[in-house]
Design a protein around this motif. Structure first.
Motif, PDB file in Angstrom:
ATOM      1  N   LYS A   1      20.876 -31.972  16.935  1.00 45.97           N
ATOM      2  CA  LYS A   1      20.275 -32.015  15.603  1.00 45.97           C
ATOM      3  C   LYS A   1      19.997 -30.620  15.065  1.00 45.97           C
ATOM      4  CE  LYS A   1      16.279 -33.851  13.076  1.00 45.97           C
ATOM      5  NZ  LYS A   1      15.037 -34.652  13.190  1.00 45.97           N
ATOM      6  N   GLY A   2      19.512 -29.727  15.922  1.00 39.03           N
ATOM      7  CA  GLY A   2      19.149 -28.389  15.474  1.00 39.03           C
ATOM      8  C   GLY A   2      20.312 -27.458  15.267  1.00 39.03           C
TER       9      GLY A   2
ATOM     10  N   GLU B   1      20.637 -20.636  18.095  1.00 38.37           N
ATOM     11  CA  GLU B   1      19.229 -20.279  18.269  1.00 38.37           C
ATOM     12  C   GLU B   1      18.329 -21.319  17.608  1.00 38.37           C
ATOM     13  OE1 GLU B   1      21.620 -18.129  17.668  1.00 38.37           O
ATOM     14  OE2 GLU B   1      21.490 -17.007  19.547  1.00 38.37           O
ATOM     15  N   GLY B   2      18.761 -21.839  16.459  1.00 41.89           N
ATOM     16  CA  GLY B   2      17.982 -22.886  15.795  1.00 41.89           C
ATOM     17  C   GLY B   2      17.934 -24.151  16.618  1.00 41.89           C
ATOM     18  N   ALA B   3      19.040 -24.455  17.284  1.00 36.78           N
ATOM     19  CA  ALA B   3      19.073 -25.633  18.149  1.00 36.78           C
ATOM     20  C   ALA B   3      18.103 -25.466  19.311  1.00 36.78           C
ATOM     21  CB  ALA B   3      20.490 -25.855  18.667  1.00 36.78           C
TER      22      ALA B   3
ATOM     23  N   LYS C   1      15.434 -23.661  19.396  1.00 37.43           N
ATOM     24  CA  LYS C   1      14.059 -23.738  18.894  1.00 37.43           C
ATOM     25  C   LYS C   1      13.607 -25.181  18.734  1.00 37.43           C
ATOM     26  CE  LYS C   1      14.055 -19.280  16.474  1.00 37.43           C
ATOM     27  NZ  LYS C   1      14.003 -18.588  15.152  1.00 37.43           N
ATOM     28  N   MET C   2      14.570 -26.099  18.573  1.00 35.72           N
ATOM     29  CA  MET C   2      14.228 -27.514  18.453  1.00 35.72           C
ATOM     30  C   MET C   2      13.571 -28.057  19.715  1.00 35.72           C
ATOM     31  SD  MET C   2      14.640 -29.333  15.701  1.00 35.72           S
ATOM     32  CE  MET C   2      14.882 -30.977  16.386  1.00 35.72           C
TER      33      MET C   2
ATOM     34  N   SER D   1      22.549 -27.367  13.160  1.00 38.26           N
ATOM     35  CA  SER D   1      22.804 -27.007  11.755  1.00 38.26           C
ATOM     36  C   SER D   1      22.201 -25.653  11.426  1.00 38.26           C
ATOM     37  CB  SER D   1      22.227 -28.075  10.824  1.00 38.26           C
ATOM     38  OG  SER D   1      20.816 -28.194  11.001  1.00 38.26           O
ATOM     39  N   GLN D   2      21.246 -25.187  12.237  1.00 36.35           N
ATOM     40  CA  GLN D   2      20.616 -23.883  12.060  1.00 36.35           C
ATOM     41  C   GLN D   2      21.158 -22.864  13.069  1.00 36.35           C
ATOM     42  OE1 GLN D   2      18.498 -23.416   9.479  1.00 36.35           O
ATOM     43  NE2 GLN D   2      18.940 -25.557   8.974  1.00 36.35           N
ATOM     44  N   GLY D   3      22.309 -23.151  13.656  1.00 33.73           N
ATOM     45  CA  GLY D   3      22.891 -22.243  14.629  1.00 33.73           C
ATOM     46  C   GLY D   3      22.390 -22.523  16.038  1.00 33.73           C
TER      47      GLY D   3
END
Length: 307
Positions: free
Chosen positions: A136-137, A143-145, A147-148, A139-141
């Motif tokens: 799911k995360g 690193e964004g994944a 952080k999820m 979509s934010q790259g």
């Protein structure tokens, strides 16, 4: 308690490496015998047998080169002790593979229902929530994944492999994972008394550079713990949880909370902060909590007057 581990080499794995991988898997098996699974850089395989049984079958009836094919430079695995989801249903076993990620987990995720519906997915294992969060995360790259992961709640030690870029990440909030480098090989695993292993710091995502075999801290990610550790019958002790003390009376599975945190208005609110509300129901009276419904596996730990 499950066990995770991995064997990474700067060059192609050979027959000698496969023997070391087998030895490592059998060593980590002590942390879980309900199922075994691995990712070899090409495919995921898992089965409801222990690591030892798996390797015995492969060596007698199969080929170790089917398990560790030519061209493979890593072997990531999981030894499962089941909590949520029957290991006899293989889709509940680890690793979990999605479109972009492969993940294996040691611990318990308490808010897994926030990420997937077992009736819709056919998967009952709470750990599947980690894969859902990472996908799911994305979509934010990458690193964004990662952080999820902070959206999850529970105890967590994981390896996570990002297939499109061949990147490997390690994370723990329980302090039970370590690694060592010997020559051109890096090994990581669930550890306790292994003094030659370098422990990973809690709540830090590490990236393993599979070419240089360096383990580099990437970012801090806080995953809230619900229960710090398990206490078995005939044990009554104090356990530290950030800013609070809880007393467990686990002989009859009663829990008393001693709290000075103003965020909790009642002791029932405090109880909800560390009970797995998806698996347990409870009675709350006079500052004490009695569990009244528990998974069958843990029934022996419950007082006779509960069901």
């Amino acid at each position: 308690m499950c066990g995770i581990g991995g064997y990474i080499k700067a060059s192609e794995l050979n027959v000698k490496d496969i023997k070391e991988i087998e030895r490592l898997c059998r060593e980590v098996e002590v942390h879980g015998e309900d199922a075994f699974g691995y990712y070899n850089g090409f495919e995921v395989f898992k089965a409801p047998v222990s690591a030892g049984v798996f390797w015995d079958i492969v060596k007698k009836f199969g080929s170790v080169r089917r398990v560790v094919p030519k061209g493979s430079k890593l072997f990531l695995f999981h030894c499962r002790e089941a909590t949520h989801g029957s290991p006899r249903i293989n889709r509940n076993n680890h690793p979990f593979e999605g479109e972009h990620w492969v993940v294996a987990h040691n611990g318990i995720i308490y808010n897994y229902a926030k990420f997937f519906n077992p009736k819709e997915t056919g998967i009952d294992c709470d750990s599947y929530a980690i894969l859902c969060a990472l996908e799911k995360g994305l979509s934010q790259g990458v690193e964004g994944a990662l952080k999820m992961l902070s959206e999850l709640m529970g105890s967590m030690s994981i390896w996570a492999y990002f297939k499109p870029e061949g990147r490997l990440f390690l994370y723990t909030n329980t302090g039970n994972v370590g690694y060592k480098v010997e020559g051109d090989v890096l090994v990581f695993k669930t550890r306790y008394q292994d003094k030659d292993f370098i422990p990973l710091s809690d709540e830090v995502v590490y990236e393993v550079d599979t070419k240089t075999l360096k383990v580099v801290p990437l970012m801090e990610v806080e995953v809230a713990r619900v229960v710090y550790r398990v206490h078995y019958p005939n044990d009554s002790s104090l356990v530290w949880y950030p800013s609070r003390w809880y007393r467990y009376h686990s002989q009859d599975y009663l829990c008393e909370g001693l709290d000075d945190d103003p965020d909790y208005e009642t002791k029932e609110d405090l109880v909800l902060s560390f009970l797995d509300v998806y698996d347990f129901d409870y009675h709350h009276e006079d500052g004490m909590v009695t569990l009244v419904r528990v998974p069958k596996k843990f029934a022996r730990r419950v007082a006779p007057n509960t069901t």
